[in-house]
Design a protein around this motif. Structure first.
Motif, PDB file in Angstrom:
ATOM      1  N   ALA A 119       0.863  -1.189   0.000  1.00 47.39           N
ATOM      2  CA  ALA A 119       0.000   0.000   0.000  1.00 47.39           C
ATOM      3  C   ALA A 119       0.893   1.231   0.000  1.00 47.39           C
ATOM      4  O   ALA A 119       2.003   1.195   0.551  1.00 47.39           O
ATOM      5  CB  ALA A 119      -0.897  -0.004   1.237  1.00 47.39           C
ATOM      6  N   ILE A 120       0.420   2.316  -0.619  1.00 50.68           N
ATOM      7  CA  ILE A 120       1.230   3.532  -0.692  1.00 50.68           C
ATOM      8  C   ILE A 120       0.388   4.758  -0.372  1.00 50.68           C
ATOM      9  O   ILE A 120      -0.846   4.742  -0.490  1.00 50.68           O
ATOM     10  CB  ILE A 120       1.871   3.704  -2.095  1.00 50.68           C
ATOM     11  N   TRP A 121       1.078   5.790   0.059  1.00 50.73           N
ATOM     12  CA  TRP A 121       0.420   7.082   0.229  1.00 50.73           C
ATOM     13  C   TRP A 121       1.468   8.172   0.079  1.00 50.73           C
ATOM     14  O   TRP A 121       2.622   8.017   0.486  1.00 50.73           O
ATOM     15  CB  TRP A 121      -0.256   7.235   1.599  1.00 50.73           C
ATOM     16  N   ASN A 122       1.055   9.254  -0.541  1.00 52.40           N
ATOM     17  CA  ASN A 122       1.925  10.419  -0.684  1.00 52.40           C
ATOM     18  C   ASN A 122       1.056  11.659  -0.602  1.00 52.40           C
ATOM     19  O   ASN A 122      -0.104  11.653  -1.005  1.00 52.40           O
ATOM     20  CB  ASN A 122       2.658  10.372  -2.037  1.00 52.40           C
ATOM     21  N   ARG A 123       1.653  12.719  -0.098  1.00 55.43           N
ATOM     22  CA  ARG A 123       0.907  13.964   0.041  1.00 55.43           C
ATOM     23  C   ARG A 123       0.387  14.427  -1.323  1.00 55.43           C
ATOM     24  O   ARG A 123      -0.776  14.774  -1.463  1.00 55.43           O
ATOM     25  CB  ARG A 123       1.823  15.032   0.641  1.00 55.43           C
ATOM     26  N   SER A 124       1.232  14.388  -2.337  1.00 50.52           N
ATOM     27  CA  SER A 124       0.765  14.721  -3.690  1.00 50.52           C
ATOM     28  C   SER A 124       0.566  13.410  -4.449  1.00 50.52           C
ATOM     29  O   SER A 124       1.520  12.727  -4.763  1.00 50.52           O
ATOM     30  CB  SER A 124       1.773  15.624  -4.408  1.00 50.52           C
ATOM     31  N   PRO A 125      -0.697  13.047  -4.711  1.00 49.71           N
ATOM     32  CA  PRO A 125      -1.015  11.702  -5.206  1.00 49.71           C
ATOM     33  C   PRO A 125      -0.506  11.442  -6.625  1.00 49.71           C
ATOM     34  O   PRO A 125      -0.410  10.286  -7.041  1.00 49.71           O
ATOM     35  CB  PRO A 125      -2.546  11.655  -5.153  1.00 49.71           C
ATOM     36  N   GLY A 126      -0.137  12.484  -7.354  1.00 46.04           N
ATOM     37  CA  GLY A 126       0.309  12.291  -8.735  1.00 46.04           C
ATOM     38  C   GLY A 126       1.486  11.330  -8.854  1.00 46.04           C
ATOM     39  O   GLY A 126       1.617  10.605  -9.838  1.00 46.04           O
ATOM     40  N   LYS A 127       2.327  11.341  -7.817  1.00 47.80           N
ATOM     41  CA  LYS A 127       3.532  10.509  -7.871  1.00 47.80           C
ATOM     42  C   LYS A 127       3.227   9.012  -7.788  1.00 47.80           C
ATOM     43  O   LYS A 127       4.132   8.192  -7.959  1.00 47.80           O
ATOM     44  CB  LYS A 127       4.452  10.884  -6.710  1.00 47.80           C
ATOM     45  N   ALA A 128       1.971   8.661  -7.477  1.00 49.42           N
ATOM     46  CA  ALA A 128       1.647   7.259  -7.218  1.00 49.42           C
ATOM     47  C   ALA A 128       1.289   6.480  -8.475  1.00 49.42           C
ATOM     48  O   ALA A 128       1.252   5.246  -8.449  1.00 49.42           O
ATOM     49  CB  ALA A 128       0.490   7.171  -6.214  1.00 49.42           C
ATOM     50  N   ALA A 129       1.023   7.184  -9.588  1.00 48.66           N
ATOM     51  CA  ALA A 129       0.417   6.525 -10.760  1.00 48.66           C
ATOM     52  C   ALA A 129       1.215   5.309 -11.231  1.00 48.66           C
ATOM     53  O   ALA A 129       0.649   4.229 -11.442  1.00 48.66           O
ATOM     54  CB  ALA A 129       0.266   7.547 -11.892  1.00 48.66           C
ATOM     55  N   GLY A 139       0.872  -2.336  -9.432  1.00 45.61           N
ATOM     56  CA  GLY A 139       0.168  -3.217  -8.502  1.00 45.61           C
ATOM     57  C   GLY A 139       0.027  -2.700  -7.085  1.00 45.61           C
ATOM     58  O   GLY A 139      -0.541  -3.396  -6.228  1.00 45.61           O
ATOM     59  N   ALA A 140       0.517  -1.491  -6.809  1.00 49.51           N
ATOM     60  CA  ALA A 140       0.388  -0.950  -5.457  1.00 49.51           C
ATOM     61  C   ALA A 140      -1.030  -0.435  -5.233  1.00 49.51           C
ATOM     62  O   ALA A 140      -1.723  -0.026  -6.175  1.00 49.51           O
ATOM     63  CB  ALA A 140       1.393   0.182  -5.243  1.00 49.51           C
ATOM     64  N   HIS A 141      -1.446  -0.466  -3.971  1.00 47.68           N
ATOM     65  CA  HIS A 141      -2.753   0.079  -3.603  1.00 47.68           C
ATOM     66  C   HIS A 141      -2.563   1.492  -3.069  1.00 47.68           C
ATOM     67  O   HIS A 141      -1.833   1.696  -2.094  1.00 47.68           O
ATOM     68  CB  HIS A 141      -3.400  -0.795  -2.534  1.00 47.68           C
ATOM     69  N   LEU A 142      -3.181   2.470  -3.710  1.00 50.62           N
ATOM     70  CA  LEU A 142      -3.057   3.860  -3.264  1.00 50.62           C
ATOM     71  C   LEU A 142      -4.096   4.145  -2.172  1.00 50.62           C
ATOM     72  O   LEU A 142      -5.297   4.059  -2.404  1.00 50.62           O
ATOM     73  CB  LEU A 142      -3.261   4.816  -4.444  1.00 50.62           C
ATOM     74  N   CYS A 143      -3.615   4.473  -0.991  1.00 55.26           N
ATOM     75  CA  CYS A 143      -4.512   4.779   0.128  1.00 55.26           C
ATOM     76  C   CYS A 143      -4.993   6.220   0.031  1.00 55.26           C
ATOM     77  O   CYS A 143      -4.335   7.071  -0.561  1.00 55.26           O
ATOM     78  CB  CYS A 143      -3.785   4.556   1.450  1.00 55.26           C
ATOM     79  N   GLU A 144      -6.117   6.496   0.708  1.00 58.61           N
ATOM     80  CA  GLU A 144      -6.694   7.838   0.657  1.00 58.61           C
ATOM     81  C   GLU A 144      -6.098   8.769   1.694  1.00 58.61           C
ATOM     82  O   GLU A 144      -6.290   9.976   1.631  1.00 58.61           O
ATOM     83  CB  GLU A 144      -8.206   7.752   0.860  1.00 58.61           C
ATOM     84  N   SER A 145      -5.400   8.191   2.665  1.00 62.65           N
ATOM     85  CA  SER A 145      -4.837   9.022   3.731  1.00 62.65           C
ATOM     86  C   SER A 145      -3.653   8.299   4.364  1.00 62.65           C
ATOM     87  O   SER A 145      -3.485   7.084   4.192  1.00 62.65           O
ATOM     88  CB  SER A 145      -5.891   9.273   4.821  1.00 62.65           C
ATOM     89  N   ALA A 146      -2.845   9.071   5.115  1.00 60.89           N
ATOM     90  CA  ALA A 146      -1.758   8.472   5.869  1.00 60.89           C
ATOM     91  C   ALA A 146      -2.332   7.473   6.875  1.00 60.89           C
ATOM     92  O   ALA A 146      -1.772   6.387   7.082  1.00 60.89           O
ATOM     93  CB  ALA A 146      -0.972   9.566   6.593  1.00 60.89           C
ATOM     94  N   GLU A 147      -3.450   7.840   7.493  1.00 62.51           N
ATOM     95  CA  GLU A 147      -4.108   6.947   8.453  1.00 62.51           C
ATOM     96  C   GLU A 147      -4.423   5.601   7.799  1.00 62.51           C
ATOM     97  O   GLU A 147      -4.143   4.538   8.357  1.00 62.51           O
ATOM     98  CB  GLU A 147      -5.403   7.608   8.957  1.00 62.51           C
ATOM     99  N   ALA A 148      -5.007   5.668   6.618  1.00 57.82           N
ATOM    100  CA  ALA A 148      -5.381   4.432   5.929  1.00 57.82           C
ATOM    101  C   ALA A 148      -4.148   3.598   5.583  1.00 57.82           C
ATOM    102  O   ALA A 148      -4.171   2.363   5.674  1.00 57.82           O
ATOM    103  CB  ALA A 148      -6.169   4.761   4.660  1.00 57.82           C
ATOM    104  N   ALA A 149      -3.062   4.263   5.199  1.00 61.37           N
ATOM    105  CA  ALA A 149      -1.828   3.537   4.852  1.00 61.37           C
ATOM    106  C   ALA A 149      -1.275   2.817   6.077  1.00 61.37           C
ATOM    107  O   ALA A 149      -0.847   1.661   6.004  1.00 61.37           O
ATOM    108  CB  ALA A 149      -0.794   4.500   4.286  1.00 61.37           C
ATOM    109  N   LEU A 150      -1.288   3.511   7.231  1.00 60.39           N
ATOM    110  CA  LEU A 150      -0.800   2.888   8.459  1.00 60.39           C
ATOM    111  C   LEU A 150      -1.679   1.715   8.872  1.00 60.39           C
ATOM    112  O   LEU A 150      -1.192   0.684   9.340  1.00 60.39           O
ATOM    113  CB  LEU A 150      -0.746   3.928   9.589  1.00 60.39           C
ATOM    114  N   ALA A 151      -2.972   1.871   8.692  1.00 63.26           N
ATOM    115  CA  ALA A 151      -3.899   0.810   9.077  1.00 63.26           C
ATOM    116  C   ALA A 151      -3.771  -0.405   8.168  1.00 63.26           C
ATOM    117  O   ALA A 151      -4.029  -1.537   8.587  1.00 63.26           O
ATOM    118  CB  ALA A 151      -5.334   1.346   9.040  1.00 63.26           C
TER     119      ALA A 151
END
Lengths: 306, 306
Positions: free
Chosen positions: B37-47, B53-65
Motif C-alpha cells: 500500500a502507498i500514500w503520498n501527500r501529492s497523489p500524482g507521484k503514485a500513478a 500493482g500498489a494500492h493507493l490509500c486515501e490518507s496516511a491513516e489508511a496507509a498505516l492501518a
C-alpha cells in the motif's frame, strides 16, 4: 629469439638483489617451477633461496649470463648503476633482458634503457602493484614499460610475479602508476581515518573495521563501477547521486565527526573539494563530475577560491 | 504478534513518501511479490506504482492501518512530524511498526520513537547504504536501530530493500553510519581526484578510470582485509608495509602530482597525516598504525604539530 639458443643460458630467470621484494619474487618463481639463478652483493641473504632450489651465481656477470631475463630489485638507481658497472656486466648484457623493478625516475629509467641497448641488451621497467605477501598471486597486477618486444617475450614469466600485467609507453606508465597509487593509498588511509574517528564515538576499532569493510564493500565497488561507466559515456546526469546532495550530506557527516572531536583531515579535504565543485556549478550533475574540477588547471581551481 | 491477526491488515507493507527513494523502495517490494500500500501527500507521484500493482490509500491513516509495517521515506524530520500529526494517524499507530528511512538526527529519532511508543506502536530507524539503483539488491546493505523486536519481526521484509542488514543500538548505529559513509565517500572522491590528476599527465579520464579500477581492485581490497585482520589481532608489526616507507612513497607521489600542476587536496591531506604519524613514532609499524593517530584525542593530535 637469439637469446634462447645461447648455450650459456642454463636458467629461465635470474634475480639480482635479494632484499625483501627480490627474495619474495625469487621464491614465487621457484614455487612456479622456474629454474632460477640469483645473485646479491652480500651472499648471506641467498641461503634460504638456495635451499629452495635457486642457483647462487658468483657474480652479477654470471647471473646475467645464466638466464635470458634478469630481474633487478635493488635499493635505488644508484645501486643499479653500481651493478651495471661491475666487471664483465656490460659484456654479459648482449642478448639479455633486464626487467628492472628497482624504484627510479623516468629519466633514470630511460638512461638505463639507452645504456643496456648500447650493450646489445633489452630493458623493461616493471612496477608491481602489490605488497610482498601478494607477489606471485594471480590476482595481483603489475605495470611494465620500456622495450615492448622484450616485454612480450618474457610476459609469461612476469605474469608469474603478478597475474595481470599492463604494458604502457614510458610517459603513460609512470603517470598511471602515480595516480593509481594515489587512489589506492587514499582509499586505505581514508579507511584508517574512519576507523580512528569511530573511536571518538566509542566504537572499538577492531569491530568497526570488520563491519565497515563488509558493509561498504559493495557500495564502494558499485559506486566506482558506475563512475567508470559515466566517465566512459560522458554521462554526468544527476539522476541518481547529485553532487549538491552529496555536498550537503558530507557537511552533515563532517559536523558529526567534528562534534565528537575526531580529527579527519582526509574527509575534510574532500568535503571542501566537493563544496567547491558545487559552487562552481557542478551541483546538479552526478558526484562523478567532481573529476572535472580535479582535471582543471591548478590555477583555475585556485582562483575559484581555495 | 498481535498485529498479524488484526483484521484491518490487508497489505504486507505500506510506503509513505514517494520521492525517488520511496518510489524505488515500493517498486522493489512489488517486484518481490509483496502486497504494497502507498500514500503520498501529492497523489500524482503514485500513478506508476499503482500501475505496478500498489494500492493507493486515501490518507496516511489508511496507509498505516493497511499493513503491519509502514516505511516512511520523507524529506526530513519536519515532514515526518507533519504526517504523524494528520487526522487519525496516532490512533492508527497502535500495533503498527514504522520503519523510518527519513534522514534525521538521533534526538529526533528518539523523540519519534517515544511518540510512536506512546501511541502503542513500534519505531525502527533505518539507513540504506545504497544509491537508488541498488535498493532491492541482495548485495546492498542497510543499518537499523530503534526497537529490536519490531526489527526482527520485519527483518525479512527489510532485507528485501537491502539483502544485508545490521541492527545496532542507537548510539552505535548513527556513529557507525557516519564513519562508514565518511570512508565510502572518501574512497569515491579519492578515485575522482586520481582520475582528474591523470588529466594533468595527459591521461584521458575514461581510459584511466577503467584501468585504474581494474588494476587497483585487488590491491585495495587485500590491503583493507589485511588492515582489518591487523586491527583485530592488534598486530602492527612492520613486516610487510612499514608506515615510514609509505610516508616516503607518498611524498614522492605528491611531488610527481604537484609537478604536473595537479590539485590533489585529498592525497595531500593523507600525506600530511601519515608523515605526522611517522614523526610521532609510528614509522616502524605497519601503515595501519595511522589508525592510532586518528583515534587519538584531537588536542593531542594538534599539539603534535599540525
Amino acid at each position: 629469439m637469439r637469446e634462447h639458443n645461447d648455450e650459456s643460458v642454463e636458467f629461465e630467470v635470474s634475480v639480482i638483489g635479494l632484499g625483501a621484494m627480490g627474495t619474495i619474487m625469487a621464491q614465487a618463481l621457484l614455487r612456479q617451477g622456474r629454474r632460477v639463478a640469483i645473485w646479491n652483493r652480500s651472499p648471506g641473504k641467498a641461503a634460504a633461496l638456495v635451499a629452495a632450489g635457486a642457483h647462487l651465481c658468483e657474480s652479477a656477470e654470471a647471473a646475467l649470463a645464466a638466464s635470458p631475463a634478469t630481474i633487478f630489485v635493488l635499493l635505488d638507481n644508484q645501486a643499479t648503476r653500481e651493478v651495471l658497472g661491475m666487471p664483465g656486466v656490460m659484456q654479459a648484457l648482449a642478448n639479455r633482458t633486464i626487467v628492472d623493478y628497482t624504484t627510479n625516475a623516468q629519466d633514470e629509467g630511460l638512461a638505463l634503457q639507452s645504456l643496456v641497448n648500447r650493450a646489445g641488451g633489452h630493458y623493461v621497467k616493471g612496477m608491481i602493484v602489490a605488497y610482498p605477501r601478494n607477489v606471485g598471486r594471480r590476482e595481483s597486477h603489475s605495470i611494465h614499460t620500456g622495450d615492448p618486444e622484450a616485454f612480450e617475450r618474457h610476459r609469461a614469466l612476469l605474469e608469474g610475479l603478478a597475474g595481470h600485467t599492463t604494458f604502457l609507453p614510458w610517459d603513460e606508465a609512470l603517470a598511471f602508476a602515480t595516480v593509481l597509487h594515489a587512489h589506492a593509498f587514499a582509499a586505505m588511509v581514508a579507511f584508517f581515518e574512519a576507523v580512528g574517528a569511530g573511536v571518538h564515538f566509542g566504537l572499538p576499532p577492531s569491530k568497526t573495521a570488520r563491519l565497515m569493510l563488509d558493509t561498504s564493500r559493495f557500495f564502494v565497488a558499485d559506486a566506482l563501477e558506475e563512475a567508470v561507466r559515466r566517465l566512459e559515456a560522458q554521462d554526468f546526469a544527476g539522476d541518481q547521486a547529485r553532487l549538491d546532495v552529496h555536498a550537503q550530506a558530507f557537511a552533515h557527516i563532517a559536523g558529526a565527526l567534528h562534534a565528537q572531536g575526531a580529527w579527519t583531515p582526509v574527509f575534510d579535504a574532500l568535503c571542501q573539494a566537493v563544496q567547491r565543485a558545487a559552487a562552481m556549478g557542478y551541483g546538479d550533475q552526478d558526484i562523478v563530475a567532481v573529476t572535472r574540477l580535479f582535471a582543471r588547471e591548478c590555477d583555475t581551481a585556485s582562483a575559484a577560491g581555495q
